[in-house]
Design a protein around this motif. Structure first.
Motif, PDB file in Angstrom:
ATOM      1  N   TYR A   1       0.769  -1.122   0.207  1.00  0.00           N
ATOM      2  CA  TYR A   1      -0.585   0.198  -0.077  1.00  0.00           C
ATOM      3  C   TYR A   1       0.985   1.122  -0.325  1.00  0.00           C
ATOM      4  O   TYR A   1       1.782   1.297   0.747  1.00  0.00           O
ATOM      5  CB  TYR A   1      -0.928   0.227   1.039  1.00  0.00           C
ATOM      6  CG  TYR A   1      -1.907   1.052   1.170  1.00  0.00           C
ATOM      7  CD1 TYR A   1      -2.304   1.201  -0.034  1.00  0.00           C
ATOM      8  CD2 TYR A   1      -2.128   1.884   2.311  1.00  0.00           C
ATOM      9  CE1 TYR A   1      -3.496   2.500   0.369  1.00  0.00           C
ATOM     10  CE2 TYR A   1      -2.754   2.930   2.569  1.00  0.00           C
ATOM     11  CZ  TYR A   1      -3.449   3.494   1.592  1.00  0.00           C
ATOM     12  OH  TYR A   1      -4.120   5.128   1.360  1.00  0.00           O
ATOM     13  N   GLY A   2       0.168   2.269  -0.733  1.00  0.00           N
ATOM     14  CA  GLY A   2       1.552   3.430  -0.923  1.00  0.00           C
ATOM     15  C   GLY A   2       0.581   4.576  -1.744  1.00  0.00           C
ATOM     16  O   GLY A   2      -0.455   4.135  -2.572  1.00  0.00           O
ATOM     17  N   LEU A   3       0.684   6.080  -1.534  1.00  0.00           N
ATOM     18  CA  LEU A   3       0.274   7.072  -2.461  1.00  0.00           C
ATOM     19  C   LEU A   3       0.626   7.987  -2.593  1.00  0.00           C
ATOM     20  O   LEU A   3       1.564   8.233  -2.350  1.00  0.00           O
ATOM     21  CB  LEU A   3      -1.680   6.860  -1.974  1.00  0.00           C
ATOM     22  CG  LEU A   3      -1.597   7.826  -0.055  1.00  0.00           C
ATOM     23  CD1 LEU A   3      -2.487   8.117  -0.132  1.00  0.00           C
ATOM     24  CD2 LEU A   3      -1.337   6.451   0.402  1.00  0.00           C
ATOM     25  N   THR A   4       1.406   8.269  -3.453  1.00  0.00           N
ATOM     26  CA  THR A   4       1.876   9.429  -4.247  1.00  0.00           C
ATOM     27  C   THR A   4       2.135  10.817  -3.017  1.00  0.00           C
ATOM     28  O   THR A   4       3.122  11.341  -2.491  1.00  0.00           O
ATOM     29  CB  THR A   4       1.504  10.115  -5.880  1.00  0.00           C
ATOM     30  OG1 THR A   4       1.327   9.674  -6.631  1.00  0.00           O
ATOM     31  CG2 THR A   4       2.349  11.799  -5.676  1.00  0.00           C
ATOM     32  N   GLU A   5       0.306  11.104  -2.609  1.00  0.00           N
ATOM     33  CA  GLU A   5       0.706  12.056  -2.195  1.00  0.00           C
ATOM     34  C   GLU A   5       1.623  12.149  -0.001  1.00  0.00           C
ATOM     35  O   GLU A   5       2.153  13.087   0.680  1.00  0.00           O
ATOM     36  CB  GLU A   5      -0.956  12.329  -1.190  1.00  0.00           C
ATOM     37  CG  GLU A   5      -1.874  13.254  -2.680  1.00  0.00           C
ATOM     38  CD  GLU A   5      -2.073  12.151  -3.727  1.00  0.00           C
ATOM     39  OE1 GLU A   5      -2.708  12.047  -4.502  1.00  0.00           O
ATOM     40  OE2 GLU A   5      -1.700  10.601  -3.317  1.00  0.00           O
TER      41      GLU A   5
END
Length: 435
Positions: free
Chosen positions: A233-237
């Motif tokens: 899991y991850g996200l650019t923000e």
């Protein structure tokens, strides 16, 4: 365990560290980032007001829209000369979100992605094939830095060019694959089509994220590729991939809490919810230097799992993502998540894991159609068998979602394949036709 001293901190010590880092981060943002100075002033909060972790609820939220409004450098907490790398979201629905990294941030990224790959047993003797996209997308570089941190050999193949992906898997004896789950399935399908038994290759583990996927899809990937598949899991923000990952127990995803503080809030009111209650995941970066964020609303639906994990890591886990507040479909007043539909399809024999969900409107009535590829064996069967399977799937969809949906079985190889994030939902209700 990679960096085990941090990952197995006693919970009380972890909470003390988080509170210390939260206080420092709030003060830093208040003093250095005008956007947050204004937001905190408007909320009537000063850095000295943040004393305990419970005080985080007094801080304002940050949204994707906020980040777009200050594009490109409005969230920088350091001088621009300290930024050594930047990545962006796709920006397909507006201005992209910029994530800017200092050298310290890149070291942090390598560490948390090193933890991620280590959870699947990757070490210095492994060969890691990165089939996430490189460039402004964070996926490729995140996996790359994590593999390097562990001392593994990294093959930066990037996404696409599936023939080369397969050749690389075979020629180099790749042991770990990093890509989207839909692309992993496509690689497996491509291998079978070209006479390669993917399950017989040295490949033993995969790290898949960047799009929703179900447990049924995991089982399909593991069967076709002969590997153990891990959800990440991850996200650019926040930083890109590396916010959280499954350990070998695969019972939820550990959030790397020493760097990213998780909350669950009610999606409508923003009210904090207790551990174990389903809601929207909110993340605060405790140690980011370039573009830190306070209480970022991820729109991902999940819940926190505080129970101790058998692996020995003391960070809390989140349940596998259960959908998003912004890709949830409301069909005839019923909330439907695409993953519910996928779970049904992947339980059905004689269909392939390639599908499209089409929402339309017939007069004033919403309609839901699910197109899914039939297997080669079913394609050669009697038409009556095809129609019977369509009706059976429709019954399963109704039982799962509570609404009537139409199933259409389409010929093999007719649904477009994805080399990155798969587009599966087509909501035609939003399209207005002008004469």
């Amino acid at each position: 365990m990679w960096n085990d001293g941090v990952q197995t901190l006693p919970v009380a010590e972890l909470r003390r560290l988080q509170a210390e880092r939260l206080r420092a981060q709030v003060r830093r943002l208040y003093e250095r980032v005008p956007f947050y100075t204004q937001r905190l002033d408007a909320a009537g909060v000063r850095p000295d007001d943040i004393e305990t972790l419970d005080d985080i609820a007094r801080l304002p939220f940050t949204s994707k829209c906020d980040m777009r409004e200050v594009f490109p450098f409005g969230l920088l907490a350091v001088d621009r000369s300290e930024i050594v790398e930047a990545h962006m979201s796709s920006g397909t629905t507006g201005k992209p979100v910029v994530d800017a990294y200092t050298r310290g941030d890149l070291e942090l990224w390598g560490d948390v992605m090193g933890r991620t790959l280590d959870m699947g047993g990757v070490g210095a003797s492994d060969i890691v094939q990165v089939a996430y996209g490189y460039g402004l997308f964070t996926g490729g570089f995140g996996a790359h830095y994590g593999g390097q941190a562990l001392g593994a050999m990294v093959l930066p193949v990037s996404s696409g060019n599936t023939h080369r992906q397969l050749d690389t898997l075979v020629d180099f004896g790749t042991t770990a694959l990093c890509c989207t789950p839909s692309y992993a399935l496509y690689i497996a399908e491509y291998a079978a089509k070209h006479g390669v038994d993917a399950a017989a290759l040295p490949l033993r583990v995969g790290f898949f994220g960047a799009e929703p996927w179900s447990l049924e899809m995991r089982a399909d990937i593991e069967r076709r590729l002969g590997i153990k598949a891990f959800d990440i899991y991850g996200l650019t923000e926040i930083i890109g991939p590396g916010v959280g990952a499954e350990c070998p127990g695969q019972d939820g995803l550990h959030i790397f809490e020493d760097h990213f503080y998780p909350e669950i809030v009610d999606p409508d009111s923003g009210r904090p919810l207790p551990d174990g209650e389903r809601g929207e995941l909110v993340l605060t970066t405790l140690t980011r230097e370039g573009t830190p964020v306070l209480r970022y609303r991820t729109r991902d639906i999940t819940y926190l799992m505080p129970e101790p994990c058998a692996c020995g890591r003391t960070s809390r886990r989140i349940h596998r993502l259960m959908g998003r507040t912004d890709d949830m479909l409301i069909v005839r007043g019923v909330n439907v998540f695409p993953q519910q539909i996928e779970q049904v399809l992947l339980r059905v024999a004689d269909v392939e894991p390639h599908y499209r969900i089409i929402v339309d409107r017939d007069g004033s009535m919403d309609t839901l159609t699910v197109e899914v590829e039939m297997s080669e064996s079913l394609f050669s069967d009697d038409l009556g068998d095809v129609l019977a399977l369509e009706r059976a799937i429709e019954r399963e969809l109704h039982a799962e979602t509570g609404i009537q949906a139409r199933c259409v079985l389409v010929n093999p190889q007719t649904i477009e394949r994805s080399e990155g994030k798969a587009k599966r939902v087509f909501d035609r209700r939003k399209v207005t036709t002008h004469a």
